[in-house]
Design an enzyme around this catalytic site. Structure first.
Site, mmCIF file in Angstrom:
data_model
loop_
_atom_site.group_PDB
_atom_site.id
_atom_site.type_symbol
_atom_site.label_atom_id
_atom_site.label_comp_id
_atom_site.label_asym_id
_atom_site.label_seq_id
_atom_site.Cartn_x
_atom_site.Cartn_y
_atom_site.Cartn_z
ATOM 1 N N CYS A 1 0.615 -1.334 0.007
ATOM 2 C CA CYS A 1 0.091 0.010 -0.002
ATOM 3 C C CYS A 1 0.865 1.376 0.051
ATOM 4 C CB CYS A 1 -0.965 0.042 1.166
ATOM 5 S SG CYS A 1 -2.225 -1.476 1.046
ATOM 6 N N HIS B 1 -3.370 7.275 2.816
ATOM 7 C CA HIS B 1 -3.567 5.782 2.449
ATOM 8 C C HIS B 1 -5.136 5.574 3.036
ATOM 9 C CE1 HIS B 1 -3.624 1.773 1.338
ATOM 10 N NE2 HIS B 1 -3.299 1.286 2.385
ATOM 11 N N ASN C 1 -9.789 -0.007 -0.166
ATOM 12 C CA ASN C 1 -8.491 -0.018 0.026
ATOM 13 C C ASN C 1 -8.106 -0.560 -1.515
ATOM 14 O OD1 ASN C 1 -5.696 -0.319 0.146
ATOM 15 N ND2 ASN C 1 -5.959 -1.449 2.242
HETATM 16 O O1 UT7 Z 1 -3.556 -1.369 3.555
HETATM 17 C C1 UT7 Z 1 -2.786 -2.226 3.906
HETATM 18 C C2 UT7 Z 1 -2.686 -2.300 5.621
HETATM 19 N N1 UT7 Z 1 -3.805 -2.895 6.027
HETATM 20 C C3 UT7 Z 1 -4.365 -2.196 7.198
HETATM 21 O O2 UT7 Z 1 -4.218 -1.216 7.463
HETATM 22 C C4 UT7 Z 1 -5.586 -3.055 7.735
HETATM 23 C C5 UT7 Z 1 -5.648 -3.049 9.127
HETATM 24 N N2 UT7 Z 1 -6.586 -3.786 9.674
HETATM 25 C C6 UT7 Z 1 -7.844 -3.253 9.714
HETATM 26 O O3 UT7 Z 1 -8.352 -2.477 9.303
HETATM 27 C C7 UT7 Z 1 -8.871 -4.200 10.646
HETATM 28 O O4 UT7 Z 1 -7.950 -4.879 11.548
HETATM 29 C C8 UT7 Z 1 -9.960 -4.935 9.928
HETATM 30 C C9 UT7 Z 1 -10.880 -4.056 9.384
HETATM 31 C C10 UT7 Z 1 -9.428 -5.951 9.017
HETATM 32 C C11 UT7 Z 1 -10.705 -5.756 11.182
HETATM 33 O O5 UT7 Z 1 -11.208 -4.939 11.881
HETATM 34 P P1 UT7 Z 1 -11.013 -5.339 13.501
HETATM 35 O O6 UT7 Z 1 -11.703 -4.242 14.303
HETATM 36 O O7 UT7 Z 1 -9.675 -5.338 13.780
HETATM 37 O O8 UT7 Z 1 -11.846 -6.769 13.414
HETATM 38 P P2 UT7 Z 1 -11.076 -8.219 13.870
HETATM 39 O O9 UT7 Z 1 -10.259 -8.692 12.909
HETATM 40 O O10 UT7 Z 1 -10.434 -8.083 15.460
HETATM 41 O O11 UT7 Z 1 -12.484 -9.078 14.169
HETATM 42 C C12 UT7 Z 1 -13.558 -8.788 15.202
HETATM 43 C C13 UT7 Z 1 -14.612 -9.884 14.822
HETATM 44 C C14 UT7 Z 1 -13.859 -11.136 14.799
HETATM 45 O O12 UT7 Z 1 -15.061 -12.142 15.399
HETATM 46 P P3 UT7 Z 1 -14.715 -12.719 16.829
HETATM 47 O O13 UT7 Z 1 -13.498 -13.383 16.806
HETATM 48 O O14 UT7 Z 1 -14.556 -11.297 17.880
HETATM 49 O O15 UT7 Z 1 -15.835 -13.565 17.282
HETATM 50 C C15 UT7 Z 1 -14.023 -11.512 13.409
HETATM 51 O O16 UT7 Z 1 -14.050 -12.948 13.133
HETATM 52 O O17 UT7 Z 1 -15.045 -9.670 13.663
HETATM 53 C C16 UT7 Z 1 -15.031 -10.851 12.701
HETATM 54 N N3 UT7 Z 1 -15.149 -10.535 11.280
HETATM 55 C C17 UT7 Z 1 -16.247 -10.170 10.653
HETATM 56 N N4 UT7 Z 1 -17.602 -10.127 11.136
HETATM 57 C C18 UT7 Z 1 -18.394 -9.714 9.931
HETATM 58 C C19 UT7 Z 1 -14.048 -10.314 10.613
HETATM 59 N N5 UT7 Z 1 -14.439 -9.808 9.457
HETATM 60 C C20 UT7 Z 1 -15.671 -9.847 9.454
HETATM 61 C C21 UT7 Z 1 -16.958 -9.429 8.482
HETATM 62 N N6 UT7 Z 1 -18.075 -9.407 8.915
HETATM 63 N N7 UT7 Z 1 -16.423 -9.147 7.147
#
Ligand code: UT7
Length: 333
Positions: free
Chosen positions: A117, A258, A288
């Site tokens: 990115c 970004h 993204n």
């Molecule tokens: O551009 C390159 C660099 N990339 C980034 O900067 C991305 C950085 N990361 C992020 O933006 C975030 O971490 C995400 C948007 C990818 C995820 O958000 P989060 O608040 O960190 O969520 P998480 O991964 O901690 O997941 C929380 C919960 C999980 O369930 P449990 O384990 O709490 O039961 C996931 O399984 O949300 C669940 N989950 C979803 N639920 C509904 C993960 N993806 C989804 C989804 N829909 N699409």
């Protein structure tokens, strides 16, 4: 008498957005997710998807063409083409070669640059260095990614995050002292390998029936860990570039970040002391797009909204796979 160092300026911007939209509602049909979850966690409403069979160069070429047209510069005046991408048409030849051929940029050399990115930011600074060297007059810096080609639409952790697009800028020498691309801070740290990568298809694990069966040709991300690095490090370099140029947030007309997650963007702006009214955000519409996010934002600010005037300070910042990250200070010329 000492002469001022030669600097580069952004002379023009172009972009390409595929027509086809993939909305959060569409994704609700593909994986176990909701519009509410995606919007509240990321800020994304929809993303653009390139039609199958068209590669990265298709978009990069169109963004480059618009950029040159806006500048009134012909292809044979371009000295170099740098394409930031992690989704090239092929491993080789480079996408830069394909863009060169498509443009008919007869005098140009160039190369692709892999920085996730941060691909456009690194292309921008590398292009600026070519101009600063005094050897080159016109450099195209392009960010282009067909993320849909490496996304697993069965994986709700990643498929909601990404879209396809391309953006390009033309860099030229800046004739006014104190204007143009003034400074850059850029970093890499291979610690990021574990948290954001594509497992197979490279020389360590070439494509095989097994790698395909195991779905290893898709982007893999441990989102929560990447989030923590991104939210800290993108802000750190953005604050550092202000500090070392004796500027504060109030001096900055626009933050051009970004677009990985609205929460990362908000945290970065807050640490810099910049209100969200001075931050370009389009993650809601395009998600993204990896190397394309920053030039899409520049296009919106410069061409669509005409928010940028001569003398304005812009801070351009990104964080991505590698890890890679950086920040660029521009005084609009
Ligand atoms: O551009 C390159 C660099 N990339 C980034 O900067 C991305 C950085 N990361 C992020 O933006 C975030 O971490 C995400 C948007 C990818 C995820 O958000 P989060 O608040 O960190 O969520 P998480 O991964 O901690 O997941 C929380 C919960 C999980 O369930 P449990 O384990 O709490 O039961 C996931 O399984 O949300 C669940 N989950 C979803 N639920 C509904 C993960 N993806 C989804 C989804 N829909 N699409």
């Amino acid at each position: 008498m000492a002469t001022a160092p030669r600097r580069a300026r952004i002379a023009s911007v172009g972009r390409f957005l595929p027509e086809r939209r993939l909305t959060n509602q569409d994704l609700e049909q593909l994986v176990d997710t909701t519009d509410e979850w995606i919007l509240s966690r990321t800020g994304i409403r929809e993303r653009r998807i390139l039609d199958p069979g068209l590669g990265c160069s298709f978009m990069a070429l169109r963004a480059a063409r618009e950029c040159l047209e806006r500048a009134g510069v012909s292809a044979d005046q371009v000295d170099a083409i740098i394409v930031g991408t992690v989704t090239p048409d092929m491993f080789f030849p480079s996408t830069a070669c394909l863009v060169q051929k498509g443009l008919g940029a007869e005098r140009a050399w160039g190369f692709d640059l892999s920085a996730g990115c941060s691909g456009f930011v690194f292309a921008l600074t590398t292009g600026a260095m070519l101009v600063e060297s005094g050897r080159y007059e016109r450099v195209l810096a392009i960010g282009a990614d067909v993320m849909s080609s490496i996304i697993d639409y069965q994986d709700r952790n990643t498929c909601i995050l990404f879209g396809d697009a391309a953006g390009a800028v033309l860099l030229e020498p800046c004739t006014e002292p104190g204007f143009g691309i003034l400074d850059y801070v850029q970093r890499i740290d291979g610690i990021g390998e574990d948290y954001l990568h594509m497992k197979a298809g490279g020389s360590r694990h070439p494509a095989s029936e097994e790698t395909v069966r195991n779905r290893e040709h898709y982007a893999y991300q441990e989102g929560r860990t990447v989030f923590k690095y991104a939210v800290n490090e993108m802000a750190n370099v953005s604050v550092e570039i202000l500090r070392r140029n004796n500027l504060v947030g109030a001096d900055v007309k626009l933050l051009v970040p970004h677009q990985a997650n609205l929460r990362i963007i908000e945290a970065c702006a807050k640490k810099m002391g910049i209100g969200m009214d001075r931050v370009i955000v389009n993650i809601d519409r395009y998600a993204n797009t990896t190397a394309a996010t920053v030039p899409l934002c520049l296009y919106e600010a410069v061409v669509e909204k005409q928010q940028v005037s001569r003398g304005d300070y812009l801070v351009v910042s990104a964080f991505g796979a590698g890890f890679t990250w950086g920040s660029v200070l521009v005084r609009w010329a």
